[in-house]
Structures are given as structure tokens and as C-alpha cells.
Design a protein around this motif. Structure first.
Motif, PDB file in Angstrom:
ATOM      1  N   UNK A 198     -63.617 -24.999  77.603  1.00 30.10           N
ATOM      2  CA  UNK A 198     -63.608 -23.725  79.343  1.00 30.10           C
ATOM      3  C   UNK A 198     -65.048 -24.711  79.787  1.00 30.10           C
ATOM      4  N   UNK A 199     -66.014 -24.399  79.293  1.00 33.11           N
ATOM      5  CA  UNK A 199     -67.808 -24.722  78.992  1.00 33.11           C
ATOM      6  C   UNK A 199     -67.679 -25.992  80.276  1.00 33.11           C
ATOM      7  N   UNK A 200     -66.540 -26.882  79.548  1.00 30.48           N
ATOM      8  CA  UNK A 200     -66.778 -28.215  80.127  1.00 30.48           C
ATOM      9  C   UNK A 200     -65.492 -28.468  81.610  1.00 30.48           C
ATOM     10  N   UNK A 201     -64.653 -27.140  81.467  1.00 29.89           N
ATOM     11  CA  UNK A 201     -64.109 -27.140  82.746  1.00 29.89           C
ATOM     12  C   UNK A 201     -64.798 -27.058  84.029  1.00 29.89           C
ATOM     13  N   UNK A 202     -65.811 -25.823  83.553  1.00 27.56           N
ATOM     14  CA  UNK A 202     -67.116 -25.080  84.314  1.00 27.56           C
ATOM     15  C   UNK A 202     -67.284 -26.055  84.824  1.00 27.56           C
TER      16      UNK A 202
ATOM     17  N   UNK B 177     -67.964 -16.149  81.804  1.00 32.14           N
ATOM     18  CA  UNK B 177     -69.459 -16.792  81.640  1.00 32.14           C
ATOM     19  C   UNK B 177     -69.500 -18.670  82.400  1.00 32.14           C
ATOM     20  N   UNK B 178     -68.692 -18.747  82.507  1.00 35.13           N
ATOM     21  CA  UNK B 178     -68.643 -19.780  83.733  1.00 35.13           C
ATOM     22  C   UNK B 178     -68.605 -19.853  84.694  1.00 35.13           C
ATOM     23  N   UNK B 179     -67.458 -18.568  85.640  1.00 28.62           N
ATOM     24  CA  UNK B 179     -67.720 -19.047  86.607  1.00 28.62           C
ATOM     25  C   UNK B 179     -68.250 -17.663  87.542  1.00 28.62           C
ATOM     26  N   UNK B 180     -68.224 -16.216  86.537  1.00 32.35           N
ATOM     27  CA  UNK B 180     -68.925 -15.238  86.584  1.00 32.35           C
ATOM     28  C   UNK B 180     -70.415 -15.629  85.879  1.00 32.35           C
ATOM     29  N   UNK B 181     -71.667 -16.834  85.732  1.00 32.81           N
ATOM     30  CA  UNK B 181     -72.149 -16.458  84.675  1.00 32.81           C
ATOM     31  C   UNK B 181     -73.558 -15.597  85.074  1.00 32.81           C
ATOM     32  N   UNK B 182     -74.151 -16.413  86.683  1.00 31.85           N
ATOM     33  CA  UNK B 182     -74.686 -15.128  86.333  1.00 31.85           C
ATOM     34  C   UNK B 182     -74.644 -13.260  86.850  1.00 31.85           C
ATOM     35  N   UNK B 183     -73.245 -13.131  86.734  1.00 28.52           N
ATOM     36  CA  UNK B 183     -73.335 -11.516  86.399  1.00 28.52           C
ATOM     37  C   UNK B 183     -73.670 -11.566  85.680  1.00 28.52           C
ATOM     38  N   UNK B 184     -73.284 -12.034  84.671  1.00 30.47           N
ATOM     39  CA  UNK B 184     -73.652 -11.613  82.997  1.00 30.47           C
ATOM     40  C   UNK B 184     -74.903 -11.393  82.293  1.00 30.47           C
ATOM     41  N   UNK B 185     -75.576 -12.847  83.349  1.00 30.82           N
ATOM     42  CA  UNK B 185     -77.334 -12.392  83.337  1.00 30.82           C
ATOM     43  C   UNK B 185     -77.601 -10.841  84.191  1.00 30.82           C
ATOM     44  N   UNK B 186     -77.226 -10.524  85.111  1.00 24.02           N
ATOM     45  CA  UNK B 186     -77.079  -9.621  85.507  1.00 24.02           C
ATOM     46  C   UNK B 186     -77.079  -8.422  84.798  1.00 24.02           C
TER      47      UNK B 186
END
Length: 447
Positions: A144-148, A218-227
Motif C-alpha cells: 500500500x505504501x508502494x502504491x502511495x 497513512x498514505x493518502x492522509x499521512x498528515x492527518x495522522x501526524x496532526x
């Protein structure tokens, strides 16, 4: 009692459901006690998006339960029509909120889909795309990360803009071609590598929490997880990005692939047991509802059920936990804001007040309650890809209510809802007047 129910109950028994003429053991997976708890009162009808769109009894919770009863009693076959009716459901669970008898419709529809898929596998191999998604993609976080990374390359290289400008994007199926417009900037591989495994509490530590990062989230909304991690840290939590966690299993469970969902659940239970955290926090309504249902997936396995119950006891939506922790101090935001409930957060988890409480704690905002805020937006996992026309009809109805708020910021608590609402804003041509934002991103913005 509806005509559909009468017809089902008066049909002669169908004795050829199994290919070899023997009793179909799949039917024993139905919970007849819960099916019979449905009183066919019709309270669920106004809450059901597909019934409101079609007026068809077989597209209502009551009608679908009647069909399940017919199949479970071997009065109806597990055929294409049964499959169509079961998979036309969004699984939003609004009917559970409306039901006076407390019928757990969500688990019933999942069981019906398991029966459909297992029955089909007896006769033919699942399609390649289905096998790729459920066996070779979602169970493997690295893929999934590779697809991201591939999606990031398409954005960073300008390929996505080029495809949109030249019309090449329409080589994709229409649902995907439209949905990609709602996908914002994806974090680069380098940015993802910078994440530290633990984020310390910024003041006295109250709890240690494990952040459930999800797969696509965690790929398309990585920054939301960080927030989310930053907000929890500011509120007094040590945040651990737990290793070896996997997809929550919701997509598998909703699609009739319960065995795959159970395997993913086991991986997550083991990962968070080793982490030994006080809470397991997530920021996606759909994932959270699945995580809180883990103990129901192990009804025939006492050992795993006990471990699942201990896991479930620790699961909290980020809105839930932040509302319980000492209040954060936010900067003023002078904007008109409304909130769209995630179905699985509101109906599946009963979390309604906490997001609104957090939004109202932001100084300066004008909060406007959205009419029918907890009615489905039509996203429903991958429903907007596989049932595109119905999904867009439901979205267009939702946007009529959204437009009435005249909000500048439309907030939600689930990644699928966020993409769907962004698509709704684009369909209505409101890009210059309104933005759709995940609540964790908005709170982090004003922190």
C-alpha cells in the motif's frame, strides 16, 4: 407486513441451494434469533439512503432482513438478485439508530455478504481484481505504501495535472477519474521516513496511546495522522506509532471476506498487545467501528474473543479521547463551520457530541448545524467506486443540505467521507467558497 415479506414466507422450500443437493451449511451462519427480532415496523425506512432513493422494499433494511430470512429458511436461493440487494446497501447503520428493537443490522448484512461470497466460491474462482485487492494488496502495508509512492510520483511529476488537462484521465473508469480530483497532495516517501516511532507528551504525561494509523489513511492522509499525534501530545499523551499493525479489516468484512478480516484483526491485536498502551486511538470512523467490533468476529473462538475484548476496551476515536482530556487552547478562527457525521462514528460508535464540542471550543467560529448531518454521504468504503450512480445521487442530496448552511468549512471525521464531500464541493462548483477538512487537521491548524 410488507408484500415482500409475505411473498418470501409463502414460497415453497428451495431444496437445491447446495451444488450437490445436500443442506447448505453456509446458511447456519445466519443469526436467526436476530433476524426474527426484526418486527418489520418500518421505522428504519426513512433512515435508509437506498430506500429513500428507490422506494424499493428490497433496498430497505426491513426488506433485506426479510430476504435473509427467506434464504436462511431455504425458501429463497442465494442467487444474483439476492446478491444485488445485499451489496446495494451502504452499510451506514443508520437503521440501527432508528430501530426500536435494537436489531444489529450491520452484522446481519455482513453475514449475508459472507454467505453470498462463500457460495460463489464453490462454483468459480473469484475475479482477479478481487483477489488482488483482498489477498495481495490490503493485507500487505508495504505494498500500500508502494502504491502511495506511485501516486506521489504522479502528482510530483505533474502527470496527474497533465492527464486532467489533456483529458487522458478519462481513460480511467469514470468513478476513479472523478475521485482523483478530490485527492490532495500525498506525503513523499522522504517525509514519511522522517516520522519518529514515539512522540512525547508536551506536558505531564497522562497516558500512553498507540495510534492506529490505518492502511490507506497513512498514505493518502499521512498528515492527518501526524496532526492527530500532535494534538494528543499537546493534550498530555505519549503517542506510539505501533509497529506491525495492519489494515483494520473493515473492507474485508463489508465485502464478505470475513476470514481475511479475522486474520487482520489477529495481527492488530498481537501488535497492540506487545505495545502495552493505555488506549488505541484512531481518527477514521470506519476503521474505529471495525476495531470496536473485533470481539464479534471471534464468536466461535473463545481464546481470541477474550483477547479481542481486551483490545476493544482500549479503542477510542480521537474525538472521544480529546474531549475527555484537559482542554486544548486554540487560536481564533473567524469562519462559518458545519459538521458532517461519519456514519460509522455516529451510528456505529455513538460518537456525536464530542466532535461538535471540540469545534465549538475554537474561538471565533460560527458553528452551523447541518440538516441530516448523520445521513450517509454515499462514500461507504469503496461503495462510491462500485455503486457509482447510487453514490452520486445520495451525495447530491447531501450537498443540497450543505449548501443551505453557507459554510466556509465543511468538517468530517472519516477519510472516505472527506474525499466524498470534496467531490460534492467540486460537483457543485463551490471550490472557491468552501473547503472540506478532517476535524483533526482543522484542530491542528488552530492549535
Amino acid at each position: 407486513m410488507s408484500t415482500t415479506v409475505k411473498t418470501i414466507e409463502n414460497q415453497p422450500a428451495c431444496t437445491s441451494l447446495a451444488s450437490d443437493g445436500t443442506k447448505n451449511l453456509l446458511l447456519e451462519t445466519f443469526d436467526m434469533e436476530e433476524i426474527l427480532n426484526c418486527m418489520h415496523c418500518g421505522f428504519c425506512l426513512p433512515s435508509c439512503p437506498t430506500y429513500r432513493q428507490t422506494g424499493r422494499e428490497s433496498y430497505s433494511p426491513r426488506g433485506r432482513i426479510a430476504l435473509m430470512k427467506g434464504v436462511a429458511k431455504e425458501q429463497l436461493p442465494i442467487d444474483a438478485e439476492f446478491e444485488k440487494n445485499m451489496f446495494a446497501c451502504l452499510g451506514c447503520r443508520a437503521c440501527e439508530t432508528a430501530c426500536p428493537a435494537g436489531v444489529p443490522y450491520g452484522s446481519l448484512i455482513e453475514t449475508a455478504r459472507v454467505v453470498v461470497e462463500q457460495n460463489k466460491k464453490k462454483y468459480k474462482k473469484p475475479p482477479l481484481v478481487r483477489r488482488m485487492v483482498f489477498k495481495h494488496l490490503f493485507p500487505h502495508p508495504q505494498r500500500i505504501k508502494a502504491l502511495g509512492t506511485a501516486l506521489w510520483v504522479a502528482q510530483a511529476s505533474g502527470l496527474q495535472k497533465f492527464a486532467n488537462r489533456t483529458g487522458m484521465i478519462h481513460m480511467l473508469p469514470k468513478p476513479m477519474a472523478e475521485m482523483q480530483q478530490a485527492v490532495k497532495k500525498i506525503a513523499s516517501p522522504l517525509e514519511r521516513k522522517k516520522r519518529k516511532p514515539v512522540l512525547n507528551a508536551e506536558k505531564e504525561k497522562l497516558f500512553t496511546v498507540g495510534l492506529f494509523t490505518g492502511c490507506v489513511m497513512d498514505v493518502m492522509f499521512y498528515e492527518t495522522n501526524q496532526a492527530t499525534a500532535r494534538l494528543l501530545s499537546k493534550a498530555g499523551c505519549e503517542v506510539v506509532f505501533v509497529e506491525n499493525q495492519a489494515c483494520c479489516g473493515a473492507l474485508h468484512a463489508h465485502s464478505g471476506e470475513l476470514d481475511g478480516a479475522i486474520e487482520l484483526a489477529k495481527r492488530n491485536i498481537e501488535a497492540f498487545e506487545k505495545a502495552n498502551v493505555d488506549y488505541i486511538v484512531n481518527n477514521a470512523g470506519g476503521c474505529g467501528a471495525a476495531l470496536k467490533d473485533y470481539h464479534h468476529w471471534f464468536h466461535d473462538d473463545p481464546e481470541w474473543k477474550e483477547r479481542a475484548m481486551a483490545f476493544v476496551a482500549k479503542v477510542r476515536d480521537a474525538n472521544e479521547l480529546l474531549a475527555e482530556l484537559p482542554p486544548l487552547t486554540f487560536k481564533p478562527l473567524h469562519a462559518r463551520v458545519t459538521y458532517q457525521d461519519s456514519c460509522h462514528l455516529a451510528h456505529g460508535q455513538g460518537v456525536r457530541n464530542q466532535p461538535r464540542q471540540l469545534l465549538r471550543s475554537i474561538p471565533g467560529i460560527e458553528y452551523i448545524e447541518l440538516e441530516n448531518a448523520d445521513s450517509c454521504c454515499g462514500s461507504a468504503g469503496i461503495y462510491n467506486l462500485i455503486q457509482y450512480e447510487m453514490s452520486m445521487q445520495i451525495l447530491d442530496d447531501k450537498m443540497e443540505h450543505v449548501k443551505k448552511t453557507k459554510a466556509q468549512i465543511l468538517v468530517t471525521s472519516n477519510p472516505g467521507c472527506l474525499l466524498q464531500m470534496r467531490q460534492g464541493i467540486i460537483r457543485e462548483g463551490l471550490q472557491d467558497k468552501m473547503e472540506a477538512v478532517h476535524i483533526m487537521d482543522l484542530l491542528d491548524r488552530v492549535l
